[in-house]
Design an enzyme around this catalytic site. Structure first.
Site, short mmCIF file in Angstrom:
data_model
loop_
_atom_site.label_atom_id
_atom_site.label_comp_id
_atom_site.label_asym_id
_atom_site.label_seq_id
_atom_site.Cartn_x
_atom_site.Cartn_y
_atom_site.Cartn_z
N ARG A 77 4.30 -13.85 -3.43
CA ARG A 77 5.22 -13.53 -4.53
C ARG A 77 6.67 -13.82 -4.12
O ARG A 77 6.99 -13.98 -2.95
CB ARG A 77 5.08 -12.06 -4.93
CG ARG A 77 3.76 -11.72 -5.58
CD ARG A 77 3.57 -10.22 -5.74
NE ARG A 77 3.30 -9.57 -4.46
CZ ARG A 77 3.08 -8.25 -4.31
NH1 ARG A 77 3.12 -7.46 -5.38
NH2 ARG A 77 2.82 -7.75 -3.13
N LYS A 128 8.08 -7.30 -0.46
CA LYS A 128 7.46 -6.39 0.50
C LYS A 128 8.46 -5.96 1.57
O LYS A 128 9.52 -6.54 1.73
CB LYS A 128 6.25 -7.06 1.15
CG LYS A 128 5.11 -7.33 0.20
CD LYS A 128 4.57 -6.06 -0.46
CE LYS A 128 3.79 -5.18 0.48
NZ LYS A 128 3.26 -3.98 -0.19
N TYR A 152 9.77 -3.15 -2.21
CA TYR A 152 8.75 -2.16 -1.88
C TYR A 152 8.88 -1.84 -0.40
O TYR A 152 8.95 -2.74 0.44
CB TYR A 152 7.34 -2.71 -2.14
CG TYR A 152 6.93 -2.75 -3.60
CD1 TYR A 152 6.87 -1.60 -4.36
CD2 TYR A 152 6.60 -3.96 -4.20
CE1 TYR A 152 6.49 -1.65 -5.70
CE2 TYR A 152 6.22 -4.02 -5.53
CZ TYR A 152 6.17 -2.85 -6.28
OH TYR A 152 5.80 -2.90 -7.58
N HIS A 190 7.27 1.60 1.08
CA HIS A 190 6.10 2.39 1.49
C HIS A 190 6.26 2.87 2.93
O HIS A 190 5.40 2.64 3.79
CB HIS A 190 4.82 1.57 1.33
CG HIS A 190 4.51 1.18 -0.09
ND1 HIS A 190 4.16 2.10 -1.05
CD2 HIS A 190 4.50 -0.03 -0.71
CE1 HIS A 190 3.94 1.47 -2.21
NE2 HIS A 190 4.15 0.19 -2.02
N GLU A 206 8.98 1.70 -5.17
CA GLU A 206 7.91 2.67 -5.47
C GLU A 206 8.41 4.09 -5.68
O GLU A 206 7.65 4.94 -6.16
CB GLU A 206 6.84 2.64 -4.37
CG GLU A 206 7.24 3.26 -3.04
CD GLU A 206 7.96 2.31 -2.12
OE1 GLU A 206 8.20 2.68 -0.96
OE2 GLU A 206 8.28 1.18 -2.55
N ASP A 224 -1.61 0.63 1.11
CA ASP A 224 -0.20 0.41 1.39
C ASP A 224 0.57 1.73 1.51
O ASP A 224 1.75 1.74 1.87
CB ASP A 224 0.45 -0.52 0.36
CG ASP A 224 0.39 0.00 -1.06
OD1 ASP A 224 -0.13 1.11 -1.27
OD2 ASP A 224 0.87 -0.70 -1.97
#
Length: 385
Positions: free
Chosen positions: A28, A88, A107, A109, A131, A283
């Site tokens: 992506r 990411k 993101y 996480h 998130e 994740d």
């Protein structure tokens, strides 16, 4: 705690950088050409690494026509950008490219990737995580689109690995006339879970979804009118459902925190041989005790005769769809950050305030702080009243 005065917006919109993703099998890209056009319209400069959109079927020429500047290396993107927008979490090779005061919007996480958290703190990065951007209603607008994609992919992944030549039980998800279909058990009725249940039911599997929130189960039941079995989640119901399943889809979410491990190793040991677990929650650490993260290159492993699919970036397998779904959701917030600066954007937008994870070497988000076993510091104390 909030600052008593609203900071002034930045006089000149910030430079936004879009590097190529470096996580294994991550295809992506964080910003589309339309996103570049919108940012440029608001006065921002957008720097895109050459080839950043290639795996999502977006060319450098499309970015150029939208007004982006194309640079050859990730190092140049990170060096020039005041706001780095990614998909990411930064990988180890990128830690040294981050600098104090730089805004990272992606993101993260961090509950699952504490080393990333330590790097953000050491480099004193202003990190805003997709998130944990949270609306007053409790909705997670930047997690939702990827949750929907991952949820819709989970049944087709389960169906693929149920095929005997792929190591599964040799069961067709939808069965056949006179033959019982596969039993799919979905753990969690949030965005991942109900999308997974919906697609599995559409493939004519026998589907049960478990959640502790009865209102979520009512929502699923009203939408699907009994086609999906809804079960209140407790230890006994969970043990029975998992033991009878051909496919278990893990979709348990704690915003910003580590996913609870609701399926124990003993439960896995009691499952049907060559059944499949698709742990979409990996994740955030995974909701199955026997889970560890895998990649699209080597997606499955076996424990107690049960196949585990635990890829940490499931939507990365369909990057064109995922890129546009994600960028549509993140763009308004990215425009806010770039045009107002992070302090004003976070101060005036409650959703973005929830997204702020680290600032000036401190953890700001309480759930993230708890997951990292660190104290949470209100951002007002760091930016000042």
């Amino acid at each position: 705690m909030r600052p008593t005065s609203v900071p002034e917006p930045v006089t000149q919109p910030l430079v936004v950088g879009v590097p190529k993703e470096t996580k294994v099998n991550e295809y992506r890209v964080s910003v589309t050409p339309d996103g570049v056009s919108e940012l440029v319209h608001h006065g921002a400069t957008v720097v895109v690494q050459a080839g950043a959109g290639a795996e999502s079927a977006i060319t450098d020429d499309e970015y150029l026509r939208a007004g982006a500047q194309i640079v050859p290396t990730a190092e140049e993107v990170w060096e020039r950008a005041e706001v780095v927008c990614k998909v990411k979490e930064p990988q180890a090779a990128e830690f040294g490219l981050m600098r104090e005061g730089q805004v990272l919007f992606t993101y993260l996480h961090l509950a699952a990737y504490p080393a990333v958290g330590r790097a953000l703190l050491d480099r004193r990065v202003t990190a805003i995580a997709y998130e944990t951007v949270q609306l007053p209603t409790g909705a997670l607008p930047l997690l939702a689109p990827m949750s929907e994609v991952a949820g819709r992919m989970a049944p087709q992944i389960g169906a693929h690995f149920l095929e005997r030549h792929n190591g599964g039980r040799g069961v067709l998800l939808g069965g056949a006339p006179g033959v019982r279909p596969a039993r799919v058990v979905v753990l969690g009725a949030g965005n991942v879970g109900w999308n997974a249940a919906w697609i599995a039911a559409g493939l004519e599997a026998e589907v049960a979804i478990l959640d502790r929130n009865l209102d979520r189960l009512r929502f699923v039941d009203q939408i699907h009118k009994g086609r999906i079995m809804t079960l209140a989640s407790n230890k006994g119901a969970l043990e029975r459902a998992v033991a009878e399943a051909d496919v278990v889809i893990g979709a348990v979410l704690v915003a910003g925190g580590r996913a609870p491990r609701v399926v124990t190793e003993d439960m896995v040991q009691g499952m049907r041989k060559a059944a499949v677990i698709v742990d979409v929650a990996v994740d955030q650490g995974g909701c199955v005790e026997t889970t560890h993260e895998t990649t699209h290159t080597n997606p499955v492993y076996e424990v107690h005769g049960v196949l585990h699919y635990c890829v940490g970036n499931v939507p990365g397998a369909v990057p064109h769809t995922s890129t546009y779904a994600l960028a549509n959701a993140t763009l308004p917030y990215l425009v806010e950050i770039a045009t107002q600066g992070p302090e004003r954007a976070v101060t005036t937008d409650r959703a973005l305030a929830g997204g702020l994870n680290t600032l000036s070497g401190h953890v700001v988000n309480p759930a993230v702080a708890e997951a990292l076993h660190l104290p949470a510091t209100p951002f007002a104390q760091l930016w000042g009243d």
